[in-house]
Enzyme design. Sequence first.
Site, short mmCIF file in Angstrom:
data_model
loop_
_atom_site.label_atom_id
_atom_site.label_comp_id
_atom_site.label_asym_id
_atom_site.label_seq_id
_atom_site.Cartn_x
_atom_site.Cartn_y
_atom_site.Cartn_z
N CYS A 1 35.32 48.52 38.87
CA CYS A 1 35.90 47.36 39.56
C CYS A 1 37.42 47.47 39.47
CB CYS A 1 35.44 46.06 38.92
SG CYS A 1 36.09 44.60 39.76
N CYS B 1 39.97 42.40 35.15
CA CYS B 1 40.01 41.20 34.31
C CYS B 1 40.07 41.65 32.85
CB CYS B 1 38.78 40.33 34.55
SG CYS B 1 38.68 39.77 36.27
N GLU C 1 24.63 50.26 36.49
CA GLU C 1 23.56 49.66 35.70
C GLU C 1 23.02 48.41 36.39
OE1 GLU C 1 24.49 51.24 31.25
OE2 GLU C 1 25.56 49.43 31.81
N CYS D 1 20.00 41.35 37.80
CA CYS D 1 21.46 41.36 37.91
C CYS D 1 21.86 42.70 38.54
CB CYS D 1 22.03 41.20 36.50
SG CYS D 1 23.81 41.22 36.45
N CYS E 1 26.52 40.18 30.18
CA CYS E 1 27.60 40.05 31.17
C CYS E 1 28.84 40.80 30.72
CB CYS E 1 28.06 38.61 31.28
SG CYS E 1 26.92 37.53 32.04
N CYS F 1 36.80 42.13 30.57
CA CYS F 1 35.60 42.73 31.20
C CYS F 1 35.60 44.25 31.04
CB CYS F 1 35.55 42.34 32.67
SG CYS F 1 34.24 43.18 33.58
N1 SAH Z 1 33.01 40.57 39.78
C1 SAH Z 1 32.19 39.41 39.81
C2 SAH Z 1 30.78 39.65 39.36
C3 SAH Z 1 30.54 40.55 38.18
S1 SAH Z 1 30.98 39.97 36.61
C4 SAH Z 1 32.84 38.29 39.03
O1 SAH Z 1 33.81 38.54 38.32
O2 SAH Z 1 32.38 37.17 39.18
C5 SAH Z 1 29.74 38.74 36.23
C6 SAH Z 1 30.22 37.68 35.23
O3 SAH Z 1 30.41 38.21 33.90
C7 SAH Z 1 31.57 37.07 35.62
O4 SAH Z 1 31.58 35.67 35.46
C8 SAH Z 1 32.49 37.70 34.60
O5 SAH Z 1 33.66 36.97 34.45
C9 SAH Z 1 31.63 37.73 33.37
N2 SAH Z 1 32.12 38.63 32.32
C10 SAH Z 1 32.82 39.75 32.48
N3 SAH Z 1 33.07 40.32 31.26
C11 SAH Z 1 32.50 39.52 30.34
C12 SAH Z 1 32.38 39.59 28.92
N4 SAH Z 1 32.89 40.60 28.24
N5 SAH Z 1 31.71 38.60 28.29
C13 SAH Z 1 31.15 37.57 29.00
N6 SAH Z 1 31.21 37.47 30.33
C14 SAH Z 1 31.88 38.44 31.01
FE1 SF4 Z 2 35.68 42.95 38.22
FE2 SF4 Z 2 34.83 42.41 35.76
FE3 SF4 Z 2 36.75 40.93 36.89
FE4 SF4 Z 2 34.23 40.72 37.81
S1 SF4 Z 2 34.95 40.16 35.75
S2 SF4 Z 2 36.12 40.92 39.03
S3 SF4 Z 2 33.55 42.87 37.52
S4 SF4 Z 2 36.91 43.11 36.37
#
Ligand code: SAH
Ligand code: SF4
Length: 367
Positions: free
Chosen positions: A117, A121, A97, A110, A344, A124
């Site tokens: 991934c 995390c 996406e 974006c 995000c 996420c």
């Molecule tokens: N992998 C990279 C970039 C993609 S995620 C990273 O982790 O930085 C982009 C941003 O969205 C990151 O700061 C991530 O921590 C945040 N993010 C992920 N899941 C989220 C959620 N459920 N709510 C708000 N921010 C989130």
């Molecule tokens: Fe991967 Fe989501 Fe963690 Fe970014 S926030 S490194 S996309 S698992």
Amino acid sequence: MGIDVEKQTNLLDLDRQSMEAYFADMGEKPFRAAQVLKWIYQHGITDFSEMTTLSKALREKLSDIARIELPKIISEQISEDGTRKWLIQLDTNNSIETVFIPEKDRGTLCISSQVGCALDCSFCSTGKQGFNRNLSTGEIIGQLWIASQALGDYEHKNRTISNIVMMGMGEPMLNFDNVVSAMNLMKEDHAYGLSRRRVTLSTSGLVPAIDKLAETSDVSLAISLHATNDELRNKLVPINKSYPIAELMDACRRYAKIRAVDTITFEYVMLDGINDSEAEARMLVKLMNGIPAKINLIPFNPFPGTDYKCSSTGAIDKFRDVLIKGGIFTITRKTRGEDIDAACGQLVGKVMARAKKHQHQKMDNQA
Ligand code: SAH
Ligand code: SF4
């Protein structure tokens, strides 16, 4: 004889340097690269026969040995607030996406860098899907090509897309070379010509890759911090077990120094009762010592199956006030595109997840 598409070079995979080498190998002048880049990225032309600044012989040769292959839009959703989300098909098994967020003074695209991934995390949605594969350079820059066309940003005259953030699906540092080539094209005068300040790579904090980026590129850096102590960050961002906070902060100081960047952005997702106390805000101020930092507080965006909740508005405001009093430029990111799950951490696409890869192994290979 039919043309063997597999053997053709997809020109979207080449940044200017690689394309100059490509033409040199063909016995052509390197300036052909600038001409072809302009046709593709500024005029939106993908058919060699229309590239009239090239000789007819060269156009015919390119039709044989090269192709310009873009990913395809499967669907588009438009939010009440104007945010757009495209589901983009890469191959039969994979889609990703891409999101466009219009604001008063800018338009931010974006972009995704991986299908899924591997870093998992805990807050996420992309991470919960597992990892399937890296995107090629063409699939990364192709998202910008597609979005520019869909938004009618012809020849970038109106600069509808003024900023790019590598904040879609995936960890860009684990697809280092392809991401750097695509970012080169975003900045390249003959392609998108965006200033380095307007191209941002967001990472969960792979320290060796941050150092490598400092040697290779000069884009803006965003760090997904989300916690102020290692015990909590290990749970939220498991890659922290390999690269703890102190090492990450040192890497940020090095990046800021080597690249003379004005600011590094720190992203901090606001999770109710987990990381949102005022004591943590004070700790965050201390961590920023010696770094030209800007903090983005991101209200947590929920997704099916998660137990986390977003902090209350009151808690977010208090947290922000402590940071501002501590002298740190802080903004609370507005949640955009909620009605179309475009915020995000909510991007999913279609991931045919294989076993999750071990991040250490991946890291060793890539950085
Ligand atoms: N992998 C990279 C970039 C993609 S995620 C990273 O982790 O930085 C982009 C941003 O969205 C990151 O700061 C991530 O921590 C945040 N993010 C992920 N899941 C989220 C959620 N459920 N709510 C708000 N921010 C989130
Ligand atoms: Fe991967 Fe989501 Fe963690 Fe970014 S926030 S490194 S996309 S698992």
